[in-house]
Every structure is written in C-alpha cells, then in structure tokens.
Write a protein that holds these residues in place. Structure first.
Motif, PDB file in Angstrom:
ATOM      1  N   LYS A 163      69.592  19.459  23.531  1.00 17.80           N
ATOM      2  CA  LYS A 163      68.844  18.540  22.270  1.00 17.80           C
ATOM      3  C   LYS A 163      69.614  17.229  22.157  1.00 17.80           C
ATOM      4  O   LYS A 163      69.036  16.136  21.780  1.00 17.80           O
ATOM      5  N   TYR A 187      68.193  14.806  24.695  1.00 17.63           N
ATOM      6  CA  TYR A 187      66.783  14.534  24.072  1.00 17.63           C
ATOM      7  C   TYR A 187      66.775  13.624  23.039  1.00 17.63           C
ATOM      8  O   TYR A 187      66.187  12.390  22.996  1.00 17.63           O
ATOM      9  N   GLU A 188      67.784  13.478  22.015  1.00 16.95           N
ATOM     10  CA  GLU A 188      68.075  12.786  20.679  1.00 16.95           C
ATOM     11  C   GLU A 188      68.420  11.238  21.255  1.00 16.95           C
ATOM     12  O   GLU A 188      67.998  10.524  20.800  1.00 16.95           O
ATOM     13  N   THR A 191      63.781  16.539  30.026  1.00 22.33           N
ATOM     14  CA  THR A 191      63.995  16.566  28.658  1.00 22.33           C
ATOM     15  C   THR A 191      64.369  15.283  28.159  1.00 22.33           C
ATOM     16  O   THR A 191      63.547  14.896  27.206  1.00 22.33           O
ATOM     17  N   TYR A 192      64.732  14.430  29.117  1.00 21.79           N
ATOM     18  CA  TYR A 192      65.213  13.038  28.606  1.00 21.79           C
ATOM     19  C   TYR A 192      63.853  12.078  28.506  1.00 21.79           C
ATOM     20  O   TYR A 192      63.451  11.275  27.723  1.00 21.79           O
ATOM     21  N   ASP A 196      60.856  13.278  28.257  1.00 18.14           N
ATOM     22  CA  ASP A 196      59.927  13.639  27.067  1.00 18.14           C
ATOM     23  C   ASP A 196      60.605  12.925  25.936  1.00 18.14           C
ATOM     24  O   ASP A 196      59.468  12.379  25.156  1.00 18.14           O
ATOM     25  N   GLY A 197      61.645  12.963  25.587  1.00 13.45           N
ATOM     26  CA  GLY A 197      62.250  12.145  24.566  1.00 13.45           C
ATOM     27  C   GLY A 197      62.031  10.704  24.516  1.00 13.45           C
ATOM     28  O   GLY A 197      61.488  10.231  23.562  1.00 13.45           O
ATOM     29  N   TYR A 198      62.154  10.196  25.678  1.00 15.87           N
ATOM     30  CA  TYR A 198      61.818   8.650  25.652  1.00 15.87           C
ATOM     31  C   TYR A 198      60.675   8.301  25.523  1.00 15.87           C
ATOM     32  O   TYR A 198      60.336   7.335  24.790  1.00 15.87           O
TER      33      TYR A 198
END
Length: 364
Positions: free
Chosen positions: A129, A132-133, A282-283, A285-287
């Motif tokens: 998480k 991701y943030e 993960t990265y 998707d967040g980006y």
C-alpha cells in the motif's frame, strides 16, 4: 561537529509572522541540513522547514531555487484550481522579506518551506500500500504539472538522464582504466556494451517530439512522499532539488528500479535479486490512476522501457564509478559499486524477460 547558526536571525529574514521559538534538527536527509523551525503566532505554535542548501553539490543556488520556485508556484495554483489544499498537497516556499526564494548570509544559503502537518515520510516500504500511495503521489505530481512549460527549468545537474552521455562516460572509463580493473569486469563491460541500444530509447524520442518534455523529479523514492497520518494516503511530493526537464518515464522507471527489487541495492548474492512483477503492477495502477489523461499514448507505451532504461543507466553508472576508483557513489566496503552494478544488470535481465507482459499492463 554540529553546525551552529543564528536561527533567530535567519528566521527574521523570511516573511514569517510570529515570534521565533525554536529550531531543531529534523529528518534523515543527507544532502542538506534540515531543521524544524517553530514560531509562536497568536498564542499557538506554527512550524516550518528550514534548510541550509548544500551549495557544494548545487553550486548554482539561484538556478536551483528558480526551478523550485516555478514548480511549487505552479503546483499551488493547480491544487487551488482543483479545490484542494495547497498547504498539504504540495510544497510551499516562504520567501524572504525582500521577496527572494532563499537567503544568503555571506557564507551559507537558506530556504524555508511551510511544514506539512500530520504527515510522515517513510524510509522503507512497510507494505505494498505504501508503494501504491507513492505512485499516486508521483502520478499526481506529474498531473499537476502537465501544462507547465518544462523548458523554463535549468538543468542543475546537466545530462543527468542523458543515457547517451552516460554511455560515452562509461566507454571513456573503460578505455582509461585508471585503477587497472578492466580485466576483472570484462564480462560486465561486454554486457553493458551489448545492451547499449537502450541508450537512445527516451532521449531520442524527446528530441524528435515523439514524447513531450516534462518536469521530472529525478528522485522518486518513497521517502520523498508525505503520507497522511490519518488516512495513509500519499499527500505531497517533497525534495525538489533535482527537478529538471526530462520525461515522466524517467521518474516512473526509477521508482520501479528501486521499489520492485526485494533485495538490497548492493546485494552480493544475486539469487536474492529479482524483479517483482506484482509490485510493478501495484505501482503502475497507482501511477496511472493519478496521472490521468495528462499522459500521452506514446508516454504510456514507454513506461516499461523507462523502468529498463533507468535500471540499465544506474548499473552503468555504478560500473563506471568502480572503474574510476569509487569516486562518486559513497562506498563502505571494497567492491560495493561492482555489486551494485551487478544487481542492476540482474534486474534488467529479469525485466527484459517480462517486457511484453509489462507493456500489456501499461496499455490495457
């Protein structure tokens, strides 16, 4: 020995309301001297970040602060236009009483930022998480600056991500072989030469206009993101010393290089070094959720290449430094830069094996 400064006098040079109360060391940064400045204003304590700028690393402080002032002012306007809170969602410079972005006391350079309350930076990823943030924060940073004319910025570290220049420096180090290490690393030299086709992947596309010139942060690690204490959400990107013109693929790629390897950057046991595709997704998707429609199709397609290129470039820089006698990157043991170069090579090899999969994820 701890430096002693007249903090009350320095505070008095800036347009800060209230009465000076205290100034103490803050954070874990190694480049600049960072302090938490406290003033009393209307019966309450108000905090700021005071930094002594490392003018040995950044000798052209005027250009450095020109970049930071332009970028923070633009971010502030973008946040306000979206109905956000610029005091928490971006860095805010406090100018001097003369309207300057920094204060020079005749020997040292100082700057002040508004302190972002109720938020924390983390040195390591505690769980996916956090990663991701950090992606959301850096994606939002790119989005806020999507309409910024990056040609206004100085290259405070010239050719920082010009991989063609980095490769030329590498070849020069191989040829000179000042420490007589060339034969020891012949296999690594051959590998970096074999993959030199990567060098023009982004710089050439910027030059041709295929991908746009953007503001790049150039140090996209987790510890440069403020995480909200209450929500765990990525709030603001900090440490803008290396803000320069470039490609957002550089920033994305360096995050992947650093964050998707579970082993240490200088791990001697390469069996422990591998590219974690799950963390890449993960990265990613967040980006993409934060950068939104400001990213062009060509940039989106190049994100995985940015990850490969930044890892290749970093490994090449480690090997160059090893050949030159470990004069740039700090080392604490013999062979550390060589181990670093080898971990980056291993990551590139892993990424290239999964590049098609990485591209499909970036374009879906």
């Amino acid at each position: 020995m701890e430096r002693e400064f007249d903090f009350e006098n320095i505070c008095g040079q800036f347009a800060i309301a209230g009465e000076y109360a205290a100034c103490v060391r803050y954070g874990e940064g190694h480049i600049n001297d960072t302090y938490k400045l406290t003033v009393r204003e209307n019966g309450r304590e108000v905090h700021y970040i005071l930094q002594r700028i490392n003018h040995r690393l950044f000798p052209e402080v005027g250009k450095l602060m020109h970049n930071i002032a332009l970028v923070t002012d633009f971010c502030r306007k973008s946040v306000l236009a979206r109905g956000g809170d610029p005091m928490r969602e971006c860095l805010s410079i406090v100018r001097t009483k003369k309207g300057e972005s920094y204060y020079f006391d005749g020997e040292n350079y100082f700057r002040v930022y508004v302190f972002i309350e109720d938020a924390t930076t983390y040195q390591i990823v505690r769980d996916p998480k956090d990663f991701y943030e950090s992606a959301v924060a850096f994606g939002n940073f790119a989005n806020l600056l999507a309409d910024f004319d990056a040609s206004q910025l100085y290259e405070v570290l010239p050719d920082f991500h010009n991989t063609r220049v980095r490769y030329a420096n590498f070849l020069r180090a191989v040829e000179k072989d000042v420490c007589d290490r060339r034969m020891e690393v012949a296999e690594e030299i051959a590998w970096f030469k074999e993959h030199s086709y990567l060098c023009g992947e982004i710089v050439d596309k910027i030059a041709s206009g295929e991908i746009p010139l953007r503001v790049t942060h150039n140090d996209t690690k987790l510890n440069n993101v403020m995480i909200d204490n209450a929500t765990g959400k990525g709030l603001a990107v900090i440490d803008l010393d290396t803000v320069m013109p470039g490609s957002l693929c550089y920033d994305f790629g360096d995050s992947i290089r650093f964050g998707c390897n579970p082993a240490a950057e200088d791990e001697p046991d390469l069996s422990k070094v591998n590219f974690r595709y799950d963390l890449y997704e993960t990265y990613l998707d967040g980006y993409l959720s934060a950068v939104g429609e400001s990213i062009t199709p060509a940039e989106r397609a190049m994100l995985p290449v940015g990850a490969v290129l930044m890892t290749y470039e970093c490994g090449m820089r480690f090997l160059t430094d090893y050949l030159e006698g470990d004069v740039y990157f700090r080392t604490v043991r013999p062979g550390q830069n060589l181990d670093r170069a080898r971990t980056q090579r291993k990551l590139v090899e892993d990424m290239l094996q999964q590049l098609d999969r990485m591209r499909e994820a970036a374009l879906r």
